[in-house]
Design an enzyme around this catalytic site. Structure first.
Site, short mmCIF file in Angstrom:
data_model
loop_
_atom_site.label_atom_id
_atom_site.label_comp_id
_atom_site.label_asym_id
_atom_site.label_seq_id
_atom_site.Cartn_x
_atom_site.Cartn_y
_atom_site.Cartn_z
N ASP A 69 0.87 -1.17 0.00
CA ASP A 69 0.00 0.00 0.00
C ASP A 69 0.91 1.22 0.00
OD1 ASP A 69 -2.75 0.79 0.04
OD2 ASP A 69 -2.35 1.75 1.95
N GLY A 149 1.13 8.87 -11.52
CA GLY A 149 0.46 9.44 -10.35
C GLY A 149 0.91 10.86 -10.01
N TYR A 150 1.36 11.02 -8.78
CA TYR A 150 1.73 12.34 -8.27
C TYR A 150 3.20 12.71 -8.54
CZ TYR A 150 -2.67 11.52 -5.87
OH TYR A 150 -3.99 11.24 -5.60
N LYS A 171 14.95 6.99 -9.79
CA LYS A 171 13.81 6.95 -8.87
C LYS A 171 13.90 5.73 -7.96
CE LYS A 171 8.82 6.87 -8.40
NZ LYS A 171 7.51 6.71 -9.01
P1 IMP Z 1 -1.52 1.59 -4.30
O1 IMP Z 1 -0.27 1.42 -3.53
O2 IMP Z 1 -1.59 0.72 -5.50
O3 IMP Z 1 -2.73 1.57 -3.44
O4 IMP Z 1 -1.46 3.06 -4.95
C1 IMP Z 1 -1.49 4.19 -4.19
C2 IMP Z 1 -1.54 5.47 -4.98
O5 IMP Z 1 -0.53 6.33 -4.46
C3 IMP Z 1 -1.23 5.41 -6.48
O6 IMP Z 1 -2.39 5.18 -7.23
C4 IMP Z 1 -0.69 6.82 -6.73
O7 IMP Z 1 -1.74 7.74 -6.78
C5 IMP Z 1 0.07 7.11 -5.45
N1 IMP Z 1 1.48 6.70 -5.57
C6 IMP Z 1 2.08 5.68 -4.92
N2 IMP Z 1 3.38 5.60 -5.28
C7 IMP Z 1 3.58 6.58 -6.17
C8 IMP Z 1 4.74 6.98 -6.91
O8 IMP Z 1 5.83 6.40 -6.85
N3 IMP Z 1 4.57 8.03 -7.73
C9 IMP Z 1 3.39 8.70 -7.85
N4 IMP Z 1 2.29 8.36 -7.21
C10 IMP Z 1 2.38 7.30 -6.36
#
Ligand code: IMP
Length: 192
Positions: A69, A149-150, A171
């Site tokens: 997560d 994403g962000y 990264k």
């Molecule tokens: P999950 O871990 O799949 O639930 O994703 C969590 C959310 O956090 C993603 O959909 C992105 O919006 C954001 N996120 C997590 N890691 C990154 C990253 O490395 N770069 C940009 N956004 C991120």
């Protein structure tokens, strides 16, 4: 044969985990092999949510389970979008979400933020958590086309670039996911 279930149906994530775990001799499985299951991610931290996911799937299959997560915390916005990062402004694309966040950050002097990644692993010895954090600042504008994403609004100060301007290699060397994954691999290799 060592089998690992990744508690995700995100093909990109599965591919990434395969590239990390297959060289260690693991066969990697994912949720597409199980009956659909509804998981209520009602934890209040990344770690709790990763554990909730991993434990729910562990009940359904007899192998090591990994769940992760992650998300972005912005201090001046009470740590938003935080554990709701994936669902923040649901239905909109990230260029819109990033625009809204930049708008909300206008005039804020505290621009500190961090990406957090929690990986939970359940095996025969119990539950294990690996956490990685990447500290940074919210940039004053979006920049860069790499990543997802962000990334375009997150300034990684040691590179003087947003994480969307970094190569994948750069990264990974500093990212929340890179750090947590290296901890996970050390555990699986028996180094920790
Ligand atoms: P999950 O871990 O799949 O639930 O994703 C969590 C959310 O956090 C993603 O959909 C992105 O919006 C954001 N996120 C997590 N890691 C990154 C990253 O490395 N770069 C940009 N956004 C991120």
């Amino acid at each position: 044969m060592k089998d690992i279930m990744i508690a995700t149906s995100n093909k990109g994530k599965v591919r990434e985990y395969k590239s990390l775990l297959e060289p260690l001799g693991y066969t990697v499985h994912d949720l597409s092999e199980l009956d659909p299951i509804e998981i209520d991610e009602n934890g209040s931290t990344f770690q709790e949510n990763a554990l909730i996911k991993a434990k729910s799937i562990k009940d359904k299959c007899n192998m090591i389970v990994i769940a992760d997560d992650s998300g972005l915390e912005i201090d001046a916005l009470n740590k938003e979008p935080g554990i709701h990062s994936a669902r923040y402004l649901e239905g909109h694309d990230y260029s819109y979400k990033n625009k809204v966040l930049l708008e909300r950050m206008k005039g804020k002097t505290d621009r500190s933020a961090r990406f957090v990644c929690a990986i939970a692993l359940c095996d025969e010895t119990g539950d294990h958590l690996f956490t990685g954090v990447m500290e940074g600042k919210i940039n004053d504008q979006a920049a860069g086309d790499n990543g997802f994403g962000y990334d375009p609004i997150f300034l990684v100060e040691q590179f003087g670039k947003t994480s969307a301007q970094l190569t994948m290699e750069q990264k990974n060397s500093v990212s929340h996911r890179g750090i947590a994954t290296r901890e996970l691999l050390a555990y699986l290799k028996g180094e920790k």
